[in-house]
Motif scaffolding. Structure first.
Motif, PDB file in Angstrom:
ATOM      1  N   ALA A   1       0.827  -1.211   0.000  1.00 45.36           N
ATOM      2  CA  ALA A   1       0.000   0.000   0.000  1.00 45.36           C
ATOM      3  C   ALA A   1       0.858   1.255   0.000  1.00 45.36           C
ATOM      4  O   ALA A   1       0.426   2.313   0.463  1.00 45.36           O
ATOM      5  N   ALA A   2       2.073   1.170  -0.549  1.00 48.45           N
ATOM      6  CA  ALA A   2       3.048   2.255  -0.389  1.00 48.45           C
ATOM      7  C   ALA A   2       2.554   3.581  -0.964  1.00 48.45           C
ATOM      8  O   ALA A   2       2.728   4.634  -0.343  1.00 48.45           O
ATOM      9  N   ALA A   3       1.953   3.562  -2.144  1.00 50.27           N
ATOM     10  CA  ALA A   3       1.510   4.826  -2.752  1.00 50.27           C
ATOM     11  C   ALA A   3       0.421   5.475  -1.905  1.00 50.27           C
ATOM     12  O   ALA A   3       0.436   6.699  -1.685  1.00 50.27           O
ATOM     13  N   ASP A   4      -0.535   4.671  -1.428  1.00 46.99           N
ATOM     14  CA  ASP A   4      -1.587   5.224  -0.581  1.00 46.99           C
ATOM     15  C   ASP A   4      -1.031   5.673   0.772  1.00 46.99           C
ATOM     16  O   ASP A   4      -1.467   6.682   1.331  1.00 46.99           O
ATOM     17  N   TYR A   5      -0.073   4.932   1.296  1.00 41.63           N
ATOM     18  CA  TYR A   5       0.578   5.326   2.548  1.00 41.63           C
ATOM     19  C   TYR A   5       1.174   6.727   2.392  1.00 41.63           C
ATOM     20  O   TYR A   5       0.984   7.608   3.242  1.00 41.63           O
TER      21      TYR A   5
ATOM     22  N   ALA B   1       0.949  19.949  18.439  1.00 41.85           N
ATOM     23  CA  ALA B   1      -0.392  19.703  17.904  1.00 41.85           C
ATOM     24  C   ALA B   1      -0.459  20.116  16.434  1.00 41.85           C
ATOM     25  O   ALA B   1       0.137  21.116  16.029  1.00 41.85           O
ATOM     26  N   HIS B   2      -1.163  19.321  15.646  1.00 40.78           N
ATOM     27  CA  HIS B   2      -1.464  19.712  14.271  1.00 40.78           C
ATOM     28  C   HIS B   2      -2.652  18.882  13.794  1.00 40.78           C
ATOM     29  O   HIS B   2      -3.201  18.060  14.542  1.00 40.78           O
ATOM     30  N   SER B   3      -3.081  19.091  12.557  1.00 41.00           N
ATOM     31  CA  SER B   3      -4.219  18.340  12.029  1.00 41.00           C
ATOM     32  C   SER B   3      -4.080  18.207  10.527  1.00 41.00           C
ATOM     33  O   SER B   3      -3.292  18.925   9.889  1.00 41.00           O
ATOM     34  N   THR B   4      -4.825  17.268   9.967  1.00 42.72           N
ATOM     35  CA  THR B   4      -4.899  17.111   8.521  1.00 42.72           C
ATOM     36  C   THR B   4      -6.351  17.225   8.084  1.00 42.72           C
ATOM     37  O   THR B   4      -7.262  16.843   8.828  1.00 42.72           O
ATOM     38  N   THR B   5      -6.551  17.768   6.894  1.00 37.90           N
ATOM     39  CA  THR B   5      -7.895  17.899   6.330  1.00 37.90           C
ATOM     40  C   THR B   5      -8.117  16.768   5.339  1.00 37.90           C
ATOM     41  O   THR B   5      -7.351  16.610   4.382  1.00 37.90           O
ATOM     42  N   LEU B   6      -9.164  15.972   5.581  1.00 36.09           N
ATOM     43  CA  LEU B   6      -9.443  14.799   4.760  1.00 36.09           C
ATOM     44  C   LEU B   6     -10.909  14.783   4.350  1.00 36.09           C
ATOM     45  O   LEU B   6     -11.774  15.217   5.110  1.00 36.09           O
TER      46      LEU B   6
ATOM     47  N   GLU C   1     -10.962   9.868   1.984  1.00 36.64           N
ATOM     48  CA  GLU C   1      -9.558   9.861   2.369  1.00 36.64           C
ATOM     49  C   GLU C   1      -9.358   9.290   3.772  1.00 36.64           C
ATOM     50  O   GLU C   1      -8.295   8.723   4.060  1.00 36.64           O
ATOM     51  N   VAL C   2     -10.362   9.409   4.638  1.00 37.21           N
ATOM     52  CA  VAL C   2     -10.278   8.736   5.937  1.00 37.21           C
ATOM     53  C   VAL C   2     -10.224   7.224   5.730  1.00 37.21           C
ATOM     54  O   VAL C   2      -9.416   6.525   6.354  1.00 37.21           O
ATOM     55  N   PHE C   3     -11.052   6.713   4.808  1.00 36.25           N
ATOM     56  CA  PHE C   3     -10.974   5.287   4.456  1.00 36.25           C
ATOM     57  C   PHE C   3      -9.594   4.957   3.900  1.00 36.25           C
ATOM     58  O   PHE C   3      -8.988   3.935   4.254  1.00 36.25           O
ATOM     59  N   GLY C   4      -9.093   5.791   3.004  1.00 30.68           N
ATOM     60  CA  GLY C   4      -7.783   5.551   2.415  1.00 30.68           C
ATOM     61  C   GLY C   4      -6.695   5.490   3.460  1.00 30.68           C
ATOM     62  O   GLY C   4      -5.807   4.632   3.406  1.00 30.68           O
ATOM     63  N   MET C   5      -6.748   6.387   4.450  1.00 31.24           N
ATOM     64  CA  MET C   5      -5.756   6.387   5.525  1.00 31.24           C
ATOM     65  C   MET C   5      -5.833   5.098   6.328  1.00 31.24           C
ATOM     66  O   MET C   5      -4.815   4.461   6.626  1.00 31.24           O
ATOM     67  N   LEU C   6      -7.057   4.681   6.684  1.00 26.44           N
ATOM     68  CA  LEU C   6      -7.203   3.451   7.464  1.00 26.44           C
ATOM     69  C   LEU C   6      -6.731   2.225   6.700  1.00 26.44           C
ATOM     70  O   LEU C   6      -6.237   1.266   7.292  1.00 26.44           O
ATOM     71  N   HIS C   7      -6.847   2.264   5.392  1.00 29.28           N
ATOM     72  CA  HIS C   7      -6.429   1.130   4.569  1.00 29.28           C
ATOM     73  C   HIS C   7      -4.910   1.030   4.428  1.00 29.28           C
ATOM     74  O   HIS C   7      -4.413   0.094   3.803  1.00 29.28           O
ATOM     75  N   THR C   8      -4.186   1.979   5.021  1.00 31.26           N
ATOM     76  CA  THR C   8      -2.723   1.868   5.079  1.00 31.26           C
ATOM     77  C   THR C   8      -2.242   1.412   6.453  1.00 31.26           C
ATOM     78  O   THR C   8      -1.035   1.331   6.690  1.00 31.26           O
ATOM     79  N   ARG C   9      -3.156   1.105   7.354  1.00 29.27           N
ATOM     80  CA  ARG C   9      -2.778   0.667   8.695  1.00 29.27           C
ATOM     81  C   ARG C   9      -2.496  -0.834   8.695  1.00 29.27           C
ATOM     82  O   ARG C   9      -3.140  -1.609   7.979  1.00 29.27           O
TER      83      ARG C   9
END
Length: 246
Positions: free
Chosen positions: A13-17, A181-186, A190-198
């Motif tokens: 999942a490197a590209a999505d990671y 502290a910081h944050s990302t806008t998704l 993209e939240v699904f995409g992030m979880l799929h790299t875990r």
């Protein structure tokens, strides 16, 4: 003991990671480097797809990425022109003794076999050099983020990281802890995409992957902080554990 299947699960999942994982705040990287003037020679150990490497390059440092997974190395090279990652592990780096001013680790220290890794990191660092593992951790003080963690079995959190990783052994001075502290806008996708790299999702059975996705769809559709939103702010707490080689 770490699970080697999970530890080496990310290459597929490197590209999505590289696309979905959060970056590191500049102030956290500057603090991790403990005042080192650029260009310092910095090893990015467990470099993955180069997210930390690129953050350090922006600060004008000479960065040497070291990564065991060939899929991650390929993505790093693709996304970071002019940089060639080295094949190696925390326990065996292809670098000379005393050749680094700092060794930084982004989101990977928990995979290390710590005792031999500490010895190897101390070997590569010059005396007085800096070792600093860094974690971007979701801010679970926010209710929907805590629910996200429960649904997707995201095991790392602020409490267990701070408790488990505060001692680097006899070759290093006492550890200092910094928090940023910081944050990302998704978008929801993209939240699904992030979880799929875990690692949990990547190594789960198809039925379990579908269960995670189904419960996440329910969370996005019903939680008052998410329902109907085109984008969401995913808050993070960045923890930096900093120590000098004796």
């Amino acid at each position: 003991m770490t699970d080697p299947t999970q530890a080496l699960s990310f290459g597929a999942a490197a590209a999505d990671y590289d696309r979905f994982r959060p970056r590191y705040p500049e102030e956290a990287l500057r603090w991790a480097l403990d005042g080192l003037a650029a260009p310092a020679r910095v090893v990015d150990l467990g470099a993955g797809t180069g997210i930390l490497t690129r953050g350090l390059l922006v600060l004008d440092h000479d960065v040497v990425p070291v990564e065991p997974d060939p899929g991650m190395r390929a993505q790093l090279a693709l996304a970071t022109p002019g940089t060639t990652p080295l094949a190696g592990t925390a326990e065996a780096m292809p670098l000379p003794d005393g050749s680094a001013d700092a060794v930084l680790v982004g989101q990977a220290y928990h995979w290390f076999d710590r005792e031999p890794a500490h010895a190897e990191i101390a070997r590569v660092l010059r005396p007085g050099g800096t070792f600093a593992p860094i974690w971007n951790l979701r801010d679970e003080r926010v209710a929907w983020v805590a629910e996200l963690t429960r649904i997707a079995h995201l095991g790392d959190n602020a409490g267990n990281v701070v408790e488990r990783y505060g001692d680097f052994g006899p070759a290093f001075q006492p550890v200092e802890l910094g928090e940023f502290a910081h944050s990302t806008t998704l978008t929801p996708d993209e939240v699904f995409g992030m979880l799929h790299t875990r690692s949990y999702w990547l190594t789960a059975s198809p039925d379990e992957q579908e269960r995670v996705d189904r419960d996440l769809r329910q969370l996005v559709a019903t939680h008052p902080d998410l329902k109907g939103r085109e984008t969401v702010e995913l808050p993070y707490r960045t923890f930096v554990f900093r120590s000098r080689r004796r």
